[in-house]
Motif scaffolding. Sequence first.
Motif, PDB file in Angstrom:
ATOM      1  N   GLN A  62     124.883  18.352  61.566  1.00  0.00           N
ATOM      2  CA  GLN A  62     125.490  18.672  60.285  1.00  0.00           C
ATOM      3  C   GLN A  62     126.963  18.922  60.554  1.00  0.00           C
ATOM      4  O   GLN A  62     127.305  19.771  61.391  1.00  0.00           O
ATOM      5  N   ASP A  66     109.194  15.959  57.077  1.00  0.00           N
ATOM      6  CA  ASP A  66     109.666  16.304  55.731  1.00  0.00           C
ATOM      7  C   ASP A  66     111.046  16.951  55.782  1.00  0.00           C
ATOM      8  O   ASP A  66     111.912  16.655  54.963  1.00  0.00           O
ATOM      9  N   TYR A  85     113.576  14.234  56.437  1.00  0.00           N
ATOM     10  CA  TYR A  85     113.705  13.354  55.276  1.00  0.00           C
ATOM     11  C   TYR A  85     114.537  14.019  54.180  1.00  0.00           C
ATOM     12  O   TYR A  85     115.503  13.461  53.693  1.00  0.00           O
ATOM     13  N   TRP A  86     114.135  15.223  53.787  1.00  0.00           N
ATOM     14  CA  TRP A  86     114.838  15.901  52.691  1.00  0.00           C
ATOM     15  C   TRP A  86     116.218  16.371  53.121  1.00  0.00           C
ATOM     16  O   TRP A  86     117.146  16.415  52.313  1.00  0.00           O
ATOM     17  N   GLY A  87     116.384  16.711  54.390  1.00  0.00           N
ATOM     18  CA  GLY A  87     117.712  17.067  54.877  1.00  0.00           C
ATOM     19  C   GLY A  87     118.670  15.905  54.767  1.00  0.00           C
ATOM     20  O   GLY A  87     119.835  16.072  54.398  1.00  0.00           O
ATOM     21  N   TYR A  88     118.197  14.718  55.063  1.00  0.00           N
ATOM     22  CA  TYR A  88     119.023  13.515  54.957  1.00  0.00           C
ATOM     23  C   TYR A  88     119.280  13.162  53.500  1.00  0.00           C
ATOM     24  O   TYR A  88     120.412  12.863  53.114  1.00  0.00           O
ATOM     25  N   GLU A  89     118.227  13.225  52.693  1.00  0.00           N
ATOM     26  CA  GLU A  89     118.338  12.851  51.292  1.00  0.00           C
ATOM     27  C   GLU A  89     119.187  13.836  50.483  1.00  0.00           C
ATOM     28  O   GLU A  89     119.994  13.423  49.668  1.00  0.00           O
ATOM     29  N   GLU A  90     118.986  15.124  50.707  1.00  0.00           N
ATOM     30  CA  GLU A  90     119.575  16.131  49.828  1.00  0.00           C
ATOM     31  C   GLU A  90     120.764  16.894  50.418  1.00  0.00           C
ATOM     32  O   GLU A  90     121.603  17.380  49.672  1.00  0.00           O
ATOM     33  N   TYR A  91     120.823  17.048  51.731  1.00  0.00           N
ATOM     34  CA  TYR A  91     121.806  17.966  52.317  1.00  0.00           C
ATOM     35  C   TYR A  91     122.757  17.309  53.311  1.00  0.00           C
ATOM     36  O   TYR A  91     123.444  17.994  54.044  1.00  0.00           O
ATOM     37  N   GLN A  92     122.790  16.014  53.364  1.00  0.00           N
ATOM     38  CA  GLN A  92     123.673  15.253  54.232  1.00  0.00           C
ATOM     39  C   GLN A  92     123.553  15.614  55.715  1.00  0.00           C
ATOM     40  O   GLN A  92     124.541  15.615  56.440  1.00  0.00           O
ATOM     41  N   HIS A 149     114.724   6.341  58.615  1.00  0.00           N
ATOM     42  CA  HIS A 149     114.702   6.568  57.171  1.00  0.00           C
ATOM     43  C   HIS A 149     114.459   5.241  56.486  1.00  0.00           C
ATOM     44  O   HIS A 149     115.285   4.331  56.582  1.00  0.00           O
TER      45      HIS A 149
END
Length: 84
Positions: A9, A26, A29-36, A55
């Motif tokens: 990050q 999960d 996945y969500w870290g990449y999708e939502e939090y860059q 991904h």
Amino acid sequence: MRYIVVFAQQEIGYAVGFDTYADATDFLYWGYEEYQLIPYGTFDALTGEVWPYQHRGERVADVDEQLISRTALDYLRSAIRRIS
């Protein structure tokens, strides 16, 4: 904690432990999708296996498995020292 995810990050590497592979995946996945976050992969602390993160079938970061292992093991050693 069996599965340790390794990610970056803002160009700083981090690791976080999870009990299940599904939770680890999960998180990436969500870290990449939502939090860059830039997901590197998952390390299995029991077997030593490494799974570079993909991904939607594509690798997100071009890092080698040794970097993932080394970062995860550093995290694991640090966690063990804190509870000892």
